[in-house]
Scaffold this motif. Structure first.
Motif, mmCIF file in Angstrom:
data_model
loop_
_atom_site.group_PDB
_atom_site.id
_atom_site.type_symbol
_atom_site.label_atom_id
_atom_site.label_comp_id
_atom_site.label_asym_id
_atom_site.label_seq_id
_atom_site.Cartn_x
_atom_site.Cartn_y
_atom_site.Cartn_z
ATOM 1 N N ASP A 455 41.835 36.916 46.778
ATOM 2 C CA ASP A 455 40.411 37.230 46.832
ATOM 3 C C ASP A 455 39.784 38.311 46.496
ATOM 4 N N ASP A 456 38.551 38.071 46.040
ATOM 5 C CA ASP A 456 37.326 38.302 45.863
ATOM 6 C C ASP A 456 37.882 38.891 44.327
ATOM 7 N N ASP A 478 34.752 36.031 43.849
ATOM 8 C CA ASP A 478 34.104 35.993 44.438
ATOM 9 C C ASP A 478 32.759 35.811 44.234
ATOM 10 N N GLU A 512 33.942 31.477 47.059
ATOM 11 C CA GLU A 512 33.306 30.987 48.071
ATOM 12 C C GLU A 512 32.016 32.109 48.124
HETATM 13 CA CA CA Z 1 36.018 37.163 49.325
#
Ligand code: CA
Ligand code: C2E
Ligand code: CA
Length: 568
Positions: A455-456, A478, A512
């Protein structure tokens, strides 16, 4: 404690006490001499009264005092004191010499006892005020000093308390062992101590107030706080030397200025530490205390306190945000995002309570709740014919918590689900905490076929070096980059590189925070596989997602329409 206070009193008024005590001892010796003489001489028992001045002297003056009074007492009851005053019969030399020897011995032994009690008590007192490892004054000493300040000043904020912490303590400790921290504290304390402002040595006291924390109490007068802090930062910037190796210490500072110590001196340290926590969280060199800071800290604590009950009382629920395959427009899965509807405060965003929970063991409850809810939801959707994997966010602490994988397995078993139906989103930062353990844990999860995504991606410490060792299936770029598309060249390059990297590794890239059609198109052009964002749908409650999904399946069209839903 009585003895401690008495010895302390003696030490503080040493000069006067010594004179008074010497006079008292002289009178006691003379008194005993007269008593023995008047009662008829040394053959009677009264000579034992000499122990009183000997013991007293040993108590007050230690070995030297005990021995000296033993000797004087022995001589006073010695050659000039008859055995019998009436007959005038004198003592034999051996007799008084033996007695004198005995007095000396008693004086010596009680002196030894008194000296060791004194040094033991002194040691205890020192220990209660100092850190043993660095020999610097400790937290208690700071509190004592602050309470002494109470009545000293009452004008402007002339005192400054600066609390300094080592940000890279864990790194230093694991690389060089614990002694590096002690060494660094000592070296920095010396440097801080010798700082001059405008060529004038400013009064300051340095305390070792926590493992990797120094506090400096400065009588700054009307000197500018900024200049003083600048000097401290400057002093810390110079690397310290550990076994000849230059080592950089990364410091953060929290400060509070005050004119006089409040009734509770602890409050100043508490304020400075609260400011320090803000400096740490916001990556600033230093932060000065302001009343809002303490309010926030208090709020942090109350939020954490309420979180457990909030779960029980069903104030917390999960919303689900779809992720879609860009080439086909099909739903790839959903991300489960936590929502807290507080009865008084209204909606508390996860960005507020999750990071706080992550600082405590509450995060384990949070993740357990998220896993449980997500899996129960997968089962419910399956019963409606909807097959979507659900992604759950997990934090660093979860991966390092023993038995985490077993817990995931237990949930999968309980709901009768296969690993593929669950995705875990792990942040880049989390991976870097303890690579070895994290990799081992992720490998076990991957063996259960659980999907792992980073993630990110792009915001943490770069884990590029380890990326190929990790059993990951997705790189989630991200939203800070995605939102800057396509105008920002930097964001464009990062996205292109990340997508290429993912594909070279044989895994998928997901973007995202896709909010606009231009961004969506750009992502499609560079071959990004999956998109998630408000353009497609905001996070939705489970039943709303069911409606969204069914509707979408019924009237499937590309390109996407703007979402009708507002932000959740
Ligand atoms: Ca994220
Ligand atoms: P995250 O994992 O990066 O989650 C994505 C965040 O971006 C979510 O914020 C989501 O609502 C938001 N978002 C999605 N699409 C868009 C968009 O197009 N534009 C913008 N501006 N934002 C978008 P949210 O729900 O507020 O969550 C914030 C963070 O809280 C999450 O960031 C995640 O780190 C954490 N979090 C949320 N739920 C959980 C949970 O159950 N467990 C854990 N450990 N962390 C969670
Ligand atoms: Ca996430």
């Amino acid at each position: 404690m009585q003895t401690e206070r008495l010895l302390d009193l003696l030490d503080r008024h040493r000069g006067a006490m010594q004179t008074a005590m010497s006079l008292l001892l002289a009178s006691l010796i003379a008194g005993v001499y007269i008593l023995v003489y008047m009662t008829g001489g040394i053959k009677f028992v009264y000579s034992h009264s000499m122990y009183i001045p000997i013991l007293l002297s040993a108590f007050v003056f230690g070995i030297k005092g005990g021995v000296l009074i033993g000797l004087i007492g022995g001589i006073a009851l010695g050659p000039f004191m008859p055995i019998d005053v009436v007959t005038g019969e004198m003592q034999e030399m051996a007799n008084w010499l033996y007695r004198t020897g005995f007095f000396l011995l008693i004086g010596f032994l009680s002196g030894v006892a008194s000296d060791s009690v004194r040094s033991y008590i002194k040691n205890l007192a020192w220990l209660s005020q100092h850190d043993i490892s660095t020999r610097l004054p400790n937290r208690n000493a700071l509190f004592d000093r602050l309470s002494e300040l109470g009545s000293e000043k009452n004008t402007s904020d002339s005192w400054l308390l600066v609390v300094i912490s080592f940000e890279n303590m864990m790194e230093l400790k694991s690389a060089f062992g614990f002694t590096v921290i002690e060494d660094a504290i000592r070296q920095l304390a010396d440097r801080f101590d010798s700082i001059h402002y405008d060529n004038i040595h400013v009064d300051k006291l340095i305390f070792h107030t926590a493992t990797a924390q120094i506090s400096v109490l400065i009588d700054k007068g009307d000197r500018e706080t900024r200049a003083i802090l600048g000097e401290l930062v400057e002093a810390a910037r110079e690397p310290i030397r550990f076994n000849g190796i230059p080592i950089h210490i990364d410091i953060r500072m929290g400060t509070v200025a005050f004119s006089s110590a409040a009734n509770t001196p602890e409050i100043h340290l508490q304020k400075a530490e609260a400011a320090l926590a803000v400096a740490q969280a916001t990556v600033q060199d230093s932060v000065a205390y302001s009343p809002e800071i303490l309010n926030v800290t208090e709020e942090n604590l109350t939020i954490l306190g309420e979180l457990k009950d909030a779960i029980k009382e069903q104030q917390i629920s999960m919303h689900y945000q779809p992720k879609i395959f860009i080439p086909t427009g099909q739903v790839h899965g959903v991300e489960a995002l936590m929502r807290w509807k507080h009865p008084k405060r209204g909606n508390i965003p996860p960005g507020i309570f999750i990071p706080r929970a992550e600082q405590s063991t509450m995060i384990q409850l949070i993740t357990e709740f998220a896993l449980d809810q997500a899996m129960a939801q997968i089962v419910r959707w399956r019963q409606l014919g909807i097959h979507v994997p659900v992604a759950v966010n997990i934090s660093t602490r979860n991966l390092l918590q023993p038995g985490f994988t077993d817990q995931v397995l237990k949930f999968l078993d309980h709901y009768g689900l296969e690993g593929e139906s669950l995705e875990l989103e792990v942040t880049e930062g989390a991976l870097m905490m303890d690579m070895k353990r994290t990799i081992a844990e992720l490998v076990r999860l991957a063996q259960l076929k659980v999907i792992i995504s980073i993630d990110d991606f792009g915001t943490g410490y770069s884990s590029l070096q380890y990326l190929h060792e990790l059993p990951i299936s997705l790189i989630k770029i991200d939203q800070t980059f995605v939102r800057r598309l396509p105008a920002d060249k930097g964001a464009v390059y990062i996205l292109e590189a990340a997508v290429m990297l993912a594909h070279k590794m044989g895994i998928k890239a997901i973007a995202e925070g896709v909010e606009t059609e231009v961004a969506y198109e750009f992502l499609s052009n560079i071959g990004c596989d999956i998109a998630q964002g408000y353009l497609i749908s905001p996070p939705l409650p489970a039943d709303e997602f069911t409606r969204w999904y069914t509707q979408r399946n019924d009237q499937y069209v590309l390109p996407l329409k703007k979402p009708k839903h507002g932000l959740s």
